[in-house]
Design a protein around this motif. Structure first.
Motif, PDB file in Angstrom:
ATOM      1  N   GLY A 103      68.144  70.481  46.818  1.00 37.76           N
ATOM      2  CA  GLY A 103      69.777  70.720  47.250  1.00 37.76           C
ATOM      3  C   GLY A 103      70.335  71.602  45.721  1.00 37.76           C
ATOM      4  N   GLY A 108      75.367  70.751  48.841  1.00 39.24           N
ATOM      5  CA  GLY A 108      74.226  70.057  50.010  1.00 39.24           C
ATOM      6  C   GLY A 108      73.371  69.836  49.123  1.00 39.24           C
ATOM      7  N   GLY A 115      76.894  66.751  52.426  1.00 42.71           N
ATOM      8  CA  GLY A 115      76.858  68.136  52.425  1.00 42.71           C
ATOM      9  C   GLY A 115      78.533  68.487  52.252  1.00 42.71           C
ATOM     10  N   THR A 163      71.350  62.017  52.367  1.00 42.61           N
ATOM     11  CA  THR A 163      72.065  63.680  52.192  1.00 42.61           C
ATOM     12  C   THR A 163      73.797  63.997  52.108  1.00 42.61           C
TER      13      THR A 163
END
Length: 558
Positions: free
Chosen positions: A552, A430, A453, A451
């Motif tokens: 991350g 992530g 994850g 972003t």
């Protein structure tokens, strides 16, 4: 609209020399029969009219001739064609009759006027023919109902006729002072195109493999092959032998056009670019007339004065490579230390017609390994091989290619094979990554932070991973969520790849593939890559090669 391009004497070097064309000539039992028109039959034989004996002849590929009498005393049998009903249909010029004959020799007459000459099978399931003195194009149904259409130009003497690739009927107007090509819709609407060379006596017309119509200009002083586009543009190609008088023409088995020279005693070949080569007929003064490609793939032609049917065998030179398709591996994904089956289709049917001689596969561009062909000798065949077990998980590129008996080797067709280790760990991650302009294939100018994850892992006893992926790129208005996973591969860098299906903005589905690096990317950092492809709305959506994270982490769990 017409245009004329006069090409000089075209005697370029040919792949087929005269010595390489093999002729066989077969005498017709009835003397002075006047063999005239011919057609490939529905039974694998060639059928022909005997103009002066009121008979129909049949010749087998081996040259055995059988004759069938036509019950008329006043006929002159002209053109013949195989109908859509599997029967032979032919014109009787003097008897003013259209005849139908079964392959058993049973005849049925249909009276007409106007001295019928040419005949062809139409695109509508009927037969169409020309009436030379009647100056008409006529249609006859399979039950014998005749409808006539008057050609606009008076006394043009319509002769040759064929169905065009545009669904219309095309014909020649042989009268010296007219010299036109005609086109008629099935509803009877005519268009006529003037041939540039006057008094050219256009005779036969047939469709070519290039989507155009090709015709002969039989007048000795014209002595040309013509080509007309569907728009009516005409190009003429002079024949080398002066006064050769080309009469009939056909599309050959080699992709070229072939024609007879009635006075020149030759058969000729013209390439689609207009290069002409002539081949002398063995019997002198034989007067070759009709020419067709037979069901056996050879050229067959009639010799009026010699009272013979002839066969010309031409070598077909295959210089095009075979095509590999339908490459498949089962099972896929594949667990480590497990054998798998590789299959593919190899075909030369559309690229030269040679038998497939061999097939091979490679893995990641390495050595070539032979594959089994089934059947072993065929133009199209299935190739198969058993792949030995892989000991390491990875995504392997498996490629297959084939070679034909003419010596042409085809290009690779490849498939990705994910090999996984169910006990080899799982991957989680992530954070954020920079998405450059061009990565979003729908919004190519969009750039900025994205972003992500994810988690992907094999559950005990399962060969398909579970998990999920979410990826958001706000500047491109892209929100991707996985719905299922197909495979997961963890390698020793450490690095992981996993593949599956998901939705874009909840509206359409796409395939996806993640490339995740855990401290093993350039500079020993974590990296993330994502491809979103093969979307249900057409095309691909996103392509980001592995890129170092800006925030991350990615962890591969052992």
């Amino acid at each position: 609209m017409t245009r004329s391009v006069f090409v000089g004497l075209l005697l370029a070097a040919s792949a087929v020399s005269q010595a390489q064309v093999t002729f066989s000539e077969y005498a017709i039992p009835s003397p002075s029969s006047g063999p005239y028109s011919s057609t490939p039959g529905p039974d694998g034989n060639v059928w022909f009219t005997e103009h002066d004996q009121n008979k129909i002849g049949r010749i087998t590929p081996a040259g055995v001739i059988t004759e069938f009498p036509v019950p008329t005393s006043s006929g002159t049998l002209e053109q013949i064609v195989t109908g859509p009903d599997g029967n032979l249909w032919f014109t009787d010029f003097s008897g003013q009759t259209i005849w139908r004959m079964t392959t058993a020799g049973v005849t049925t007459p249909f009276a007409t006027g106007g001295n019928p000459e040419g005949i062809t099978a139409g695109p509508d399931g009927n037969l169409w023919f020309t009436q030379r003195s009647g100056n008409k194009i006529a249609r006859i149904t399979l039950s014998g109902v005749i409808t006539e259409f008057q050609v606009p130009t008076p006394n043009c003497q319509p002769y040759g006729i064929t169905a065009g690739p545009d669904g219309n009927i095309w014909f020649t107007e042989v009268e010296d002072t007219v010299h036109q090509i005609g086109r008629m819709t099935l509803a009877g609407v005519f268009t006529e195109f003037l041939i540039p060379t006057a008094s050219s006596a256009p005779y036969a017309i047939v469709p070519g493999p290039d989507g155009n119509l090709w015709f002969t200009e039989s007048a000795p002083l014209a002595n040309q092959i013509g080509r007309i586009t569907l728009a009516g543009d005409i190009t003429e190609f002079p024949i080398p032998t002066a006064g050769g008088a080309p009469v009939e023409i056909t599309a050959g088995p080699d992709g070229n056009m072939w024609f007879t020279e009635h006075n020149g005693n030759n058969i000729g070949r013209i390439t689609l670019s207009g290069v002409i080569t002539e081949f002398p007929v063995p019997t002198a003064s034989s007067q070759p007339w009709s020419i067709r490609t037979g069901p056996d793939g050879n050229l067959w032609f009639t010799e009026i004065s010699a009272n013979q049917i002839a066969k010309a065998i031409i070598p077909i030179f295959d210089i095009v490579s075979p095509v590999t398709s339908n490459v498949s591996i089962a099972p896929s994904p594949l667990a480590v230390n497990t054998a798998s089956s590789l299959t593919a289709s190899i075909s030369d049917a559309m690229t030269g017609g040679s038998n497939i001689a061999s097939a091979y596969y490679t893995i990641d561009g390495g050595s070539s390994f032979p594959m089994l062909l089934t059947p072993s000798v065929a133009v199209t065949t299935q190739a198969s091989a058993t792949l030995l077990p892989f000991s390491q998980s990875n995504v392997y590129n498996v490629c297959v290619y084939g070679a034909d008996s003419a010596g042409n080797t085809g290009a690779n067709t490849c498939i990705l094979l994910p090999v996984y280790d169910p006990s080899g760990g799982f991957v989680t991650g992530g954070g954020q990554v920079a998405s450059p302009a061009g990565a979003d294939l729908l919004n190519t100018s969009a750039a900025g932070q994205a972003t992500f994850g994810f988690v992907s892992k094999y559950l005990p006893g399962r060969n398909i991973p579970s998990g999920n992926l979410e990826f958001q790129f706000k500047n491109g208005n892209l929100n991707f969520k996985s719905t299922s996973m197909d495979w997961l591969v963890v390698t020793g860098q450490p690095r992981a790849k996993f593949h599956g299906i998901g939705t874009v903005n909840g509206t359409y589905t796409c395939n996806f593939e993640v490339d995740a690096w855990a401290g093993s990317f350039t500079g020993n950092v974590d990296a993330f890559g994502l491809k979103i492809t093969s979307c249900s709305n057409g095309g691909d959506r996103y392509n980001l090669p592995a890129t170092a994270l800006t925030k991350g982490s990615i962890i591969i769990h052992k």
